[in-house]
Design a protein around this motif. Structure first.
Motif, mmCIF file in Angstrom:
data_model
loop_
_atom_site.group_PDB
_atom_site.id
_atom_site.type_symbol
_atom_site.label_atom_id
_atom_site.label_comp_id
_atom_site.label_asym_id
_atom_site.label_seq_id
_atom_site.Cartn_x
_atom_site.Cartn_y
_atom_site.Cartn_z
ATOM 1 N N PRO A 1 21.515 -3.966 4.636
ATOM 2 C CA PRO A 1 22.893 -4.694 4.729
ATOM 3 C C PRO A 1 23.570 -5.399 4.151
ATOM 4 C CG PRO A 1 20.807 -5.585 6.133
ATOM 5 C CD PRO A 1 20.494 -4.445 5.229
ATOM 6 N N ILE A 2 23.050 -6.207 3.136
ATOM 7 C CA ILE A 2 23.855 -6.958 2.419
ATOM 8 C C ILE A 2 24.818 -6.356 1.452
ATOM 9 C CG2 ILE A 2 23.618 -9.000 0.690
ATOM 10 C CD1 ILE A 2 22.514 -9.634 3.321
ATOM 11 N N THR A 3 24.258 -5.297 0.508
ATOM 12 C CA THR A 3 25.209 -4.478 -0.087
ATOM 13 C C THR A 3 25.634 -3.281 0.329
ATOM 14 O OG1 THR A 3 23.289 -2.991 -0.783
ATOM 15 C CG2 THR A 3 23.573 -5.264 -2.060
ATOM 16 N N GLY A 4 25.301 -2.853 1.575
ATOM 17 C CA GLY A 4 25.755 -1.458 2.094
ATOM 18 C C GLY A 4 25.562 -0.338 1.249
ATOM 19 N N GLU A 5 25.000 -0.505 -0.025
ATOM 20 C CA GLU A 5 24.710 0.573 -0.729
ATOM 21 C C GLU A 5 23.433 1.211 -0.862
ATOM 22 O OE1 GLU A 5 26.467 -0.488 -4.832
ATOM 23 O OE2 GLU A 5 28.150 -1.594 -3.720
ATOM 24 N N VAL A 6 23.321 2.457 -1.077
ATOM 25 C CA VAL A 6 21.974 3.231 -1.083
ATOM 26 C C VAL A 6 21.377 3.110 -2.708
ATOM 27 C CG1 VAL A 6 20.616 5.279 -0.555
ATOM 28 C CG2 VAL A 6 22.411 4.570 1.083
ATOM 29 N N ALA A 7 20.290 2.665 -2.841
ATOM 30 C CA ALA A 7 19.736 2.782 -4.219
ATOM 31 C C ALA A 7 18.464 3.373 -3.979
ATOM 32 C CB ALA A 7 19.600 1.187 -4.766
ATOM 33 N N ASP A 8 18.173 4.253 -4.713
ATOM 34 C CA ASP A 8 16.862 5.045 -4.742
ATOM 35 C C ASP A 8 16.151 4.591 -5.870
ATOM 36 O OD1 ASP A 8 14.670 6.743 -4.472
ATOM 37 O OD2 ASP A 8 16.102 8.670 -4.335
ATOM 38 N N SER A 9 14.799 4.094 -5.587
ATOM 39 C CA SER A 9 13.781 3.909 -6.742
ATOM 40 C C SER A 9 13.134 5.028 -7.354
ATOM 41 C CB SER A 9 12.607 2.773 -6.144
ATOM 42 O OG SER A 9 12.040 3.757 -5.193
ATOM 43 N N GLY A 10 13.279 6.111 -6.944
ATOM 44 C CA GLY A 10 12.421 7.213 -7.189
ATOM 45 C C GLY A 10 11.255 7.648 -6.685
ATOM 46 N N PHE A 11 10.473 6.684 -6.053
ATOM 47 C CA PHE A 11 9.314 6.928 -5.459
ATOM 48 C C PHE A 11 9.571 7.505 -3.928
ATOM 49 C CE2 PHE A 11 8.652 3.541 -8.543
ATOM 50 C CZ PHE A 11 7.589 4.098 -9.440
ATOM 51 N N ASP A 12 8.453 8.310 -3.767
ATOM 52 C CA ASP A 12 8.753 9.171 -2.635
ATOM 53 C C ASP A 12 7.734 8.705 -1.632
ATOM 54 O OD1 ASP A 12 10.680 11.195 -3.379
ATOM 55 O OD2 ASP A 12 9.377 11.325 -5.277
ATOM 56 N N VAL A 13 6.549 8.107 -1.955
ATOM 57 C CA VAL A 13 5.409 7.851 -0.836
ATOM 58 C C VAL A 13 4.876 6.421 -1.421
ATOM 59 C CG1 VAL A 13 3.660 9.226 -2.061
ATOM 60 C CG2 VAL A 13 3.789 8.985 0.345
ATOM 61 N N ILE A 14 4.312 5.754 -0.422
ATOM 62 C CA ILE A 14 3.441 4.587 -0.450
ATOM 63 C C ILE A 14 2.121 4.939 0.257
ATOM 64 C CG2 ILE A 14 2.865 2.134 0.193
ATOM 65 C CD1 ILE A 14 6.220 1.754 0.219
ATOM 66 N N VAL A 15 1.040 4.830 -0.653
ATOM 67 C CA VAL A 15 -0.168 5.413 0.101
ATOM 68 C C VAL A 15 -0.993 3.769 0.286
ATOM 69 C CG1 VAL A 15 -2.548 6.585 -0.407
ATOM 70 C CG2 VAL A 15 -0.364 7.502 -1.161
ATOM 71 N N GLU A 16 -1.578 3.471 1.388
ATOM 72 C CA GLU A 16 -2.272 2.629 1.603
ATOM 73 C C GLU A 16 -3.834 2.848 2.180
ATOM 74 O OE1 GLU A 16 0.715 -0.373 3.181
ATOM 75 O OE2 GLU A 16 0.901 1.201 4.332
ATOM 76 N N ILE A 17 -4.536 2.120 1.327
ATOM 77 C CA ILE A 17 -6.292 2.251 1.838
ATOM 78 C C ILE A 17 -6.708 0.858 2.016
ATOM 79 C CG2 ILE A 17 -8.583 3.134 1.129
ATOM 80 C CD1 ILE A 17 -7.026 5.201 -0.762
ATOM 81 N N TRP A 18 -7.286 0.908 3.131
ATOM 82 C CA TRP A 18 -7.981 -0.666 3.502
ATOM 83 C C TRP A 18 -9.460 -0.290 3.596
ATOM 84 C CZ3 TRP A 18 -3.488 1.016 5.660
ATOM 85 C CH2 TRP A 18 -2.377 -0.037 5.971
ATOM 86 N N CYS A 19 -10.236 -0.951 2.938
ATOM 87 C CA CYS A 19 -11.702 -0.947 2.805
ATOM 88 C C CYS A 19 -12.560 -1.977 2.205
ATOM 89 C CB CYS A 19 -11.907 0.369 1.799
ATOM 90 S SG CYS A 19 -11.524 -0.269 -0.096
ATOM 91 N N ASP A 20 -13.932 -2.015 2.429
ATOM 92 C CA ASP A 20 -14.492 -3.157 2.234
ATOM 93 C C ASP A 20 -14.911 -3.041 0.737
ATOM 94 O OD1 ASP A 20 -16.784 -1.369 1.749
ATOM 95 O OD2 ASP A 20 -17.619 -1.824 3.713
ATOM 96 N N GLU A 21 -15.473 -4.228 0.016
ATOM 97 C CA GLU A 21 -15.902 -4.245 -1.222
ATOM 98 C C GLU A 21 -16.846 -3.070 -1.855
ATOM 99 O OE1 GLU A 21 -17.251 -7.660 -4.480
ATOM 100 O OE2 GLU A 21 -16.406 -8.349 -2.289
ATOM 101 N N THR A 22 -17.818 -2.603 -1.112
ATOM 102 C CA THR A 22 -18.704 -1.576 -1.484
ATOM 103 C C THR A 22 -17.898 -0.509 -1.554
ATOM 104 O OG1 THR A 22 -20.415 -2.780 -0.219
ATOM 105 C CG2 THR A 22 -20.769 -0.464 -1.062
ATOM 106 N N PHE A 23 -17.210 0.075 -0.796
ATOM 107 C CA PHE A 23 -16.443 1.216 -0.753
ATOM 108 C C PHE A 23 -15.490 1.102 -2.004
ATOM 109 C CE2 PHE A 23 -12.798 4.334 -0.551
ATOM 110 C CZ PHE A 23 -13.388 5.298 -0.518
ATOM 111 N N TYR A 24 -14.726 0.034 -2.258
ATOM 112 C CA TYR A 24 -13.870 -0.250 -3.224
ATOM 113 C C TYR A 24 -14.315 0.047 -4.652
ATOM 114 C CZ TYR A 24 -10.610 -2.543 -6.586
ATOM 115 O OH TYR A 24 -9.989 -2.579 -7.966
ATOM 116 N N LYS A 25 -15.647 -0.670 -4.678
ATOM 117 C CA LYS A 25 -16.299 -0.397 -6.158
ATOM 118 C C LYS A 25 -16.729 1.025 -6.316
ATOM 119 C CE LYS A 25 -20.175 -2.626 -8.545
ATOM 120 N NZ LYS A 25 -20.580 -1.476 -9.273
ATOM 121 N N SER A 26 -17.325 1.737 -5.333
ATOM 122 C CA SER A 26 -17.838 3.346 -5.499
ATOM 123 C C SER A 26 -16.732 4.009 -5.780
ATOM 124 C CB SER A 26 -18.571 3.422 -4.205
ATOM 125 O OG SER A 26 -17.759 3.796 -3.167
#
Length: 121
Positions: free
Chosen positions: A54-79
């Protein structure tokens, strides 16, 4: 809880529909055996569509198409993210990523989240 965030760019020449269809129905199932293990709380894909702020009113595209998110515990993260992945599985994933992503524009991060308590505003 640990949160990993990936930002990825689709392979050049793919439509948004082709990208989402392939990602959800071909690529994601490759990870089912890993992500159904104990310690994984949530796994999401957030497909991006650029809009005008709303501030600029101009569409700018970063080039990225998806954000992936994974929530896990420390054991899974390490493995999954620290210990070496089995070579056969890794080779299969890399080969499939070539059908989907611009592999030069794939980034993964650990994320610290801070929420605003809107009830105090």
């Amino acid at each position: 809880m640990i949160k990993m965030v990936g930002i990825f760019k689709k392979k050049e020449g793919m439509s948004d529909e082709e990208f989402r269809e392939y990602y959800e129905n071909v690529h994601c199932p490759l990870f089912n055996e890993y992500l159904k293990k104990p310690g994984v709380e949530r796994w999401t894909r957030r497909y991006l569509t650029p809009i005008a702020p709303p501030i600029t009113g101009e569409v700018a595209d970063s080039g990225f198409d998806v954000i992936v998110e994974i929530w896990c515990d420390e054991t899974f993260y390490k493995s999954f993210f620290v210990d070496p992945m089995p070579a056969e599985f890794r080779a299969m994933v890399v080969e499939d990523e070539k059908n989907l992503f611009d592999r030069d524009h794939m980034y993964m991060y650990l994320a610290d989240e801070y929420d605003t308590d809107l009830s105090t505003l």
